[in-house]
Scaffold this motif. Structure first.
Motif, short mmCIF file in Angstrom:
data_model
loop_
_atom_site.label_atom_id
_atom_site.label_comp_id
_atom_site.label_asym_id
_atom_site.label_seq_id
_atom_site.Cartn_x
_atom_site.Cartn_y
_atom_site.Cartn_z
N GLU A 149 12.12 1.07 -6.44
CA GLU A 149 10.88 1.82 -6.53
C GLU A 149 11.15 3.31 -6.32
O GLU A 149 12.09 3.70 -5.64
CB GLU A 149 9.89 1.31 -5.48
CG GLU A 149 9.47 -0.13 -5.70
CD GLU A 149 8.36 -0.56 -4.75
OE1 GLU A 149 7.90 0.29 -3.97
OE2 GLU A 149 7.96 -1.74 -4.80
N THR A 150 10.34 4.11 -6.94
CA THR A 150 10.49 5.57 -6.84
C THR A 150 9.24 6.15 -6.20
O THR A 150 8.12 5.78 -6.58
CB THR A 150 10.71 6.19 -8.22
OG1 THR A 150 9.62 5.83 -9.09
CG2 THR A 150 12.01 5.70 -8.83
N GLY A 151 9.44 7.00 -5.25
CA GLY A 151 8.31 7.64 -4.57
C GLY A 151 8.65 9.09 -4.27
O GLY A 151 9.57 9.67 -4.85
N HIS A 152 7.94 9.68 -3.36
CA HIS A 152 8.13 11.08 -3.01
C HIS A 152 8.38 11.19 -1.52
O HIS A 152 7.69 10.54 -0.72
CB HIS A 152 6.91 11.90 -3.42
CG HIS A 152 6.60 11.79 -4.88
ND1 HIS A 152 7.21 12.60 -5.83
CD2 HIS A 152 5.78 10.96 -5.56
CE1 HIS A 152 6.76 12.26 -7.03
NE2 HIS A 152 5.89 11.27 -6.89
N PRO A 153 9.37 11.99 -1.13
CA PRO A 153 9.70 12.10 0.30
C PRO A 153 8.58 12.76 1.07
O PRO A 153 7.75 13.48 0.50
CB PRO A 153 10.97 12.97 0.30
CG PRO A 153 10.89 13.75 -0.97
CD PRO A 153 10.22 12.85 -1.97
N PRO A 154 8.53 12.52 2.39
CA PRO A 154 7.50 13.17 3.21
C PRO A 154 7.80 14.65 3.40
O PRO A 154 8.91 15.12 3.10
CB PRO A 154 7.60 12.42 4.54
CG PRO A 154 9.03 11.99 4.60
CD PRO A 154 9.43 11.67 3.19
N LEU A 155 6.81 15.37 3.90
CA LEU A 155 6.99 16.78 4.25
C LEU A 155 7.41 16.84 5.71
O LEU A 155 6.58 16.64 6.61
CB LEU A 155 5.69 17.55 4.02
CG LEU A 155 5.65 19.01 4.52
CD1 LEU A 155 6.69 19.83 3.77
CD2 LEU A 155 4.26 19.60 4.36
N PRO A 156 8.70 17.13 6.00
CA PRO A 156 9.17 17.15 7.39
C PRO A 156 9.05 18.57 7.96
O PRO A 156 9.59 19.51 7.39
CB PRO A 156 10.62 16.71 7.27
CG PRO A 156 11.05 17.20 5.92
CD PRO A 156 9.81 17.28 5.04
N LEU A 157 8.38 18.70 9.07
CA LEU A 157 8.13 20.02 9.63
C LEU A 157 8.68 20.13 11.05
O LEU A 157 8.60 19.18 11.84
CB LEU A 157 6.63 20.33 9.65
CG LEU A 157 5.94 20.45 8.28
CD1 LEU A 157 4.45 20.70 8.47
CD2 LEU A 157 6.57 21.56 7.45
N GLY B 44 1.03 -4.76 -12.39
CA GLY B 44 2.04 -4.27 -13.31
C GLY B 44 3.06 -3.46 -12.55
O GLY B 44 3.77 -3.97 -11.70
N SER B 45 3.12 -2.16 -12.82
CA SER B 45 4.04 -1.27 -12.11
C SER B 45 3.29 -0.22 -11.30
O SER B 45 3.88 0.76 -10.87
CB SER B 45 4.96 -0.56 -13.12
OG SER B 45 4.20 0.22 -14.03
N ARG B 46 1.98 -0.44 -11.06
CA ARG B 46 1.17 0.51 -10.28
C ARG B 46 0.78 -0.10 -8.95
O ARG B 46 0.52 -1.31 -8.85
CB ARG B 46 -0.11 0.88 -11.05
CG ARG B 46 0.14 1.73 -12.29
CD ARG B 46 -1.17 2.03 -12.99
NE ARG B 46 -2.14 2.67 -12.09
CZ ARG B 46 -3.41 2.88 -12.42
NH1 ARG B 46 -3.86 2.52 -13.60
NH2 ARG B 46 -4.22 3.46 -11.56
N GLU B 47 0.77 0.75 -7.93
CA GLU B 47 0.32 0.32 -6.60
C GLU B 47 -1.04 0.94 -6.32
O GLU B 47 -1.19 2.16 -6.37
CB GLU B 47 1.33 0.73 -5.53
CG GLU B 47 0.94 0.23 -4.14
CD GLU B 47 1.99 0.54 -3.09
OE1 GLU B 47 1.80 0.15 -1.93
OE2 GLU B 47 3.00 1.19 -3.46
N VAL B 48 -2.01 0.09 -6.00
CA VAL B 48 -3.39 0.53 -5.78
C VAL B 48 -3.79 0.18 -4.35
O VAL B 48 -3.73 -0.99 -3.96
CB VAL B 48 -4.36 -0.15 -6.76
CG1 VAL B 48 -5.79 0.32 -6.52
CG2 VAL B 48 -3.95 0.11 -8.20
N PRO B 49 -4.16 1.17 -3.51
CA PRO B 49 -4.54 0.86 -2.12
C PRO B 49 -5.86 0.10 -2.07
O PRO B 49 -6.74 0.28 -2.93
CB PRO B 49 -4.66 2.24 -1.48
CG PRO B 49 -4.93 3.17 -2.61
CD PRO B 49 -4.22 2.61 -3.80
N ALA B 50 -6.00 -0.73 -1.05
CA ALA B 50 -7.24 -1.49 -0.87
C ALA B 50 -8.32 -0.60 -0.30
O ALA B 50 -8.06 0.42 0.34
CB ALA B 50 -7.00 -2.68 0.05
#
Length: 411
Positions: A73-81, A352-358
């Protein structure tokens, strides 16, 4: 995980910590203002905590959030501060500055003795505008470190606010991880791992004389267990006067054990056969740790813990047909799942290939609703994901295939 309220929640927690500890000695006002507005016309005892800089954390930059994404799976890294604070003390003394120095020393002592922010402390200040802050659920602890600052840089900072210089101490607080809101892509799982789906095997080099768990056997080669499944725990020295099994999940107040949640059907020196009771109210989907407690007389020994994922099961009749709104192109998909979903658990639907929050579920429930925006027409495979664990989509082989009934058709 943290959201956009994490910075303010960190400041509020630090201010609450100083306010509580300093008040144990004598009354003192703790504020979080810029240096030019901190004092105004006040003359009382005061400690001011000012956030003067935020910087990205080099150690966490471009790293994925652990356990957030599954392989492929591909996602986006968090913003580390990393947050930088200026700690300044004021007193009501007109001649000497001794009292403010006492206050500063006490405040620095509090932060020195409290290098980590506790989850309970963070949660207790999350009210009002910070009520939805989830900094307390962040996977990484928030650390407080004294940050030496040269006098020249400190003077420049005070000059920038056009106010009189006061002796101060600088602190570094990290790490604050703000989760990306961009959706991740979730492809279908791999059907086979290596030739013949043998996967990875390992053999320990040294045999321990104590009760030890070596593996958990799941039915039909499943990746996760489901309620009602029979599991085989393998290991060494697993027999005694009494044998019990414990399953621990952070969402549950108490460990699950036999006979309430687990039935032990057989126990030998090398194997313990158990069945997960089909109690949707008692259980929760997600990651568990499994251990065996062996009692022999007064000797009680607990094995090492092994991870076990308990997958949700879609109890709604499948396959499912859903009609898309012709104007908004949205589709609402209601599903029932087992075990029931508890408040705070992350629930989503992988279509499919999409993730949908409840949709929001404030109370424990078996019924979830998913709003799919720009719903794609056609037939799609369905998976429910609870706390990162997917419902089982693959029917074991050979060869393994996707369950043709676990689908939704959007028209």
């Amino acid at each position: 995980m943290s959201n956009h309220l994490a910075i303010a929640a960190t400041t509020a927690t630090l201010r609450g910590l100083l306010d509580k500890k300093l008040d144990e000695i004598f009354p003192v006002r703790v504020t979080a203002r810029s240096p030019d507005k901190a004092r105004d016309t006040a003359t009382d005892d005061q400690v001011n905590l000012f956030l003067y800089q935020t910087m990205p954390s080099a150690a966490w930059r471009n790293r994925d959030m652990p356990s957030q994404l599954k392989p492929g799976e591909t996602g986006h890294p968090p913003l580390p501060l990393t947050l930088y604070y200026l700690l300044t003390a004021y007193s009501d003394e007109a001649k000497d500055d001794f009292k403010s120095q006492i206050l500063l020393g006490r405040a620095m002592s509090v932060l020195h003795d409290h290098p980590l922010l506790d989850k309970t402390e963070i949660k207790n200040v999350s009210s009002g505008d910070l009520a939805t802050s989830d900094l307390h659920e962040q996977i990484e602890r928030v650390r407080i470190t004294l940050e030496p600052m040269p006098l020249e840089e400190l003077s420049k900072l005070w000059t920038a606010f056009q106010t009189h210089y006061r002796t101060s101490a600088a602190y570094k607080v990290d790490v604050v991880l703000i989760e990306s809101t961009r959706p991740a892509k979730a492809p279908l799982p791999v059907l086979e791992r290596g030739k013949g789906d043998k996967g990875v095997t390992s053999q320990p080099d040294v045999e321990s004389p104590f009760p030890t768990l070596l593996g958990i056997g799941l039915p039909n080669g499943q990746l996760s267990a489901r309620l009602g499944d029979a599991l085989k725990l393998t290991g060494r020295h697993l027999t005694g006067t009494t044998v019990s099994v414990q399953l621990v999940n952070p969402r549950l107040d108490e460990p699950l054990t036999n006979p309430a949640a687990v039935t032990i059907t057989n126990a030998t020196d090398t194997e313990v056969d158990i069945t997960l009771k089909n109690d949707p109210v008692l259980w929760a989907a997600g990651l568990f740790t499994v251990s065996v407690v062996v009692t022999t007389g007064a000797d009680v020994r607990t094995t090492n813990e092994l991870p076990l994922t308990v997958a949700p099961r879609i109890t709604t009749a499948l396959p499912l047909n859903v009609v898309r709104n012709p104007v908004t192109h949205e589709a609402t998909i209601p599903l029932s799942v087992s075990p029931e979903v508890r408040p705070g658990q992350r629930a989503s639907l992988v279509i499919g290939s999409r993730e949908v929050p409840a949709n929001v579920h404030p109370a424990q429930t078996a019924n979830l609703t998913f709003l799919v925006k720009e719903a794609p027409l056609g037939k799609h495979f369905l998976r429910v994901r609870i706390d990162g664990v997917d419902s089982l989509l693959v029917i074991p082989g050979p060869p393994p295939v996707f369950d043709p009934n676990q689908t939704v058709t959007i028209t």
